[in-house]
Scaffold this motif. Structure first.
Motif, PDB file in Angstrom:
ATOM      1  N   GLY A 165      36.317  29.878  30.263  1.00 14.14           N
ATOM      2  CA  GLY A 165      36.373  29.792  31.721  1.00 14.14           C
ATOM      3  C   GLY A 165      34.996  29.825  32.347  1.00 14.14           C
ATOM      4  N   LYS A 170      33.261  26.773  34.498  1.00 15.56           N
ATOM      5  CA  LYS A 170      32.735  27.035  35.841  1.00 15.56           C
ATOM      6  C   LYS A 170      31.377  26.361  36.025  1.00 15.56           C
ATOM      7  N   HIS A 173      44.242  21.394  28.366  1.00 14.95           N
ATOM      8  CA  HIS A 173      44.280  22.373  29.451  1.00 14.95           C
ATOM      9  C   HIS A 173      42.892  22.542  30.073  1.00 14.95           C
ATOM     10  N   HIS A 174      41.852  22.648  29.225  1.00 19.16           N
ATOM     11  CA  HIS A 174      40.489  22.738  29.731  1.00 19.16           C
ATOM     12  C   HIS A 174      40.104  21.460  30.474  1.00 19.16           C
ATOM     13  N   TYR A 193      42.031  19.307  32.035  1.00 17.98           N
ATOM     14  CA  TYR A 193      42.738  19.108  33.297  1.00 17.98           C
ATOM     15  C   TYR A 193      42.242  20.050  34.391  1.00 17.98           C
ATOM     16  N   MET A 194      41.663  21.191  33.987  1.00 17.83           N
ATOM     17  CA  MET A 194      41.136  22.125  34.983  1.00 17.83           C
ATOM     18  C   MET A 194      39.966  21.535  35.756  1.00 17.83           C
ATOM     19  N   VAL A 195      39.158  20.675  35.120  1.00 22.97           N
ATOM     20  CA  VAL A 195      37.936  20.184  35.765  1.00 22.97           C
ATOM     21  C   VAL A 195      37.845  18.666  35.853  1.00 22.97           C
TER      22      VAL A 195
END
Length: 263
Positions: free
Chosen positions: A188, A192, A212-213, A215-217
């Protein structure tokens, strides 16, 4: 939502292929990298991600298709040429010297000097100050830039490498599996700072096997399978569930599930 319509891509690959003898490493791969966006390249081991990195980073030249930088068709002859064109690559194994302090690694190979003639020496004070301020600008508050970089966590070392690329003027940042060996919390932290690089206007290529990583960014998603394109999507055209399904094998996974069901 992707906002790049009508803008020239910082880096664009169109139907790029790469062969090593009779081995097809890449075939017909296309992607675009825009300023202020993150393009995620997903695939399992052997999907062609490493070869793609090497072409963008100038380590290898493509055999077919076109590579454009700022709209100009080109063939990169070396990593130095890629750097000169604003493309910085941070590899998973990180080129750092563990026992050297953070500031020394930050400027490794690009040390500023002061003085004249035989009195010329590294400007240590400048490097310390600059390292601390540049890390702080990215939101990384290290108490002591004199500590050996090997004492930092894996996530912190990745963040230092990202801040270094930003400081030295990268326009495109290529990240090779930056969260692969990290836990949830450290992953995380790295994501960031990947987002912080994007917010500074860089175009980011995030290589990962973790949907998952991604799609977060991510703003764009390119899926590779055995060296070929298995999908290309913008964020507003695909859900996380569908991205995960395609990453896991899509129809192949459905067929396997059917075969494994009890009769």
């Amino acid at each position: 939502m992707t906002q790049s319509a009508g803008r020239t891509a910082l880096v664009e690959l169109s139907d790029v292929s790469k062969h090593y003898g009779n081995v097809r490493a890449l075939e017909g791969v296309s992607l675009q990298v825009h300023a202020g966006e993150i393009t995620c390249v997903l695939g399992d081991n052997g999907a062609g991600k490493s070869t793609l990195i090497k072409i963008i980073a100038g380590l290898h030249q493509h055999d077919g298709g076109t590579l454009r930088i700022d709209g100009e068709e080109t063939r990169l002859g070396s990593p130095r040429e890629a750097l000169d064109r604003g493309i910085a690559t941070v590899y998973q194994d990180l080129a750092v010297v563990s026992l050297m302090p953070v500031w020394r690694n930050f400027f490794l190979g690009s040390e500023p000097r002061k003085g004249l003639g035989p009195f010329k020496r590294m400007d240590v004070d400048f490097m310390r100050r600059t390292t601390h301020s540049e890390l702080l600008r990215m939101g990384i508050d290290l108490r002591d830039v004199d500590q050996p970089i090997g004492t930092l966590s894996g996530g912190e070392r990745q963040c230092v490498a990202i801040a270094r690329a930003v400081h030295f003027g990268a326009k495109v940042l290529v990240l090779d599996e930056p969260t692969a060996a990290l836990g949830v919390k450290q992953s995380g932290v790295v994501l960031k700072y990947v987002a912080a690089a994007r917010d500074q206007g860089l175009g980011v290529v995030l290589i990962t096997h973790n949907p998952h990583h991604a799609y977060m960014v991510g703003d764009r998603f390119v899926l590779l399978k055995r060296g070929s394109m298995a999908g290309s999507h913008t964020r507003d055209s695909i859900t996380l569930d569908e991205l995960t399904r395609q990453m896991a094998g899509g129809n192949d996974l459905d067929d396997l599930r059917h075969e494994l069901q009890r009769t």
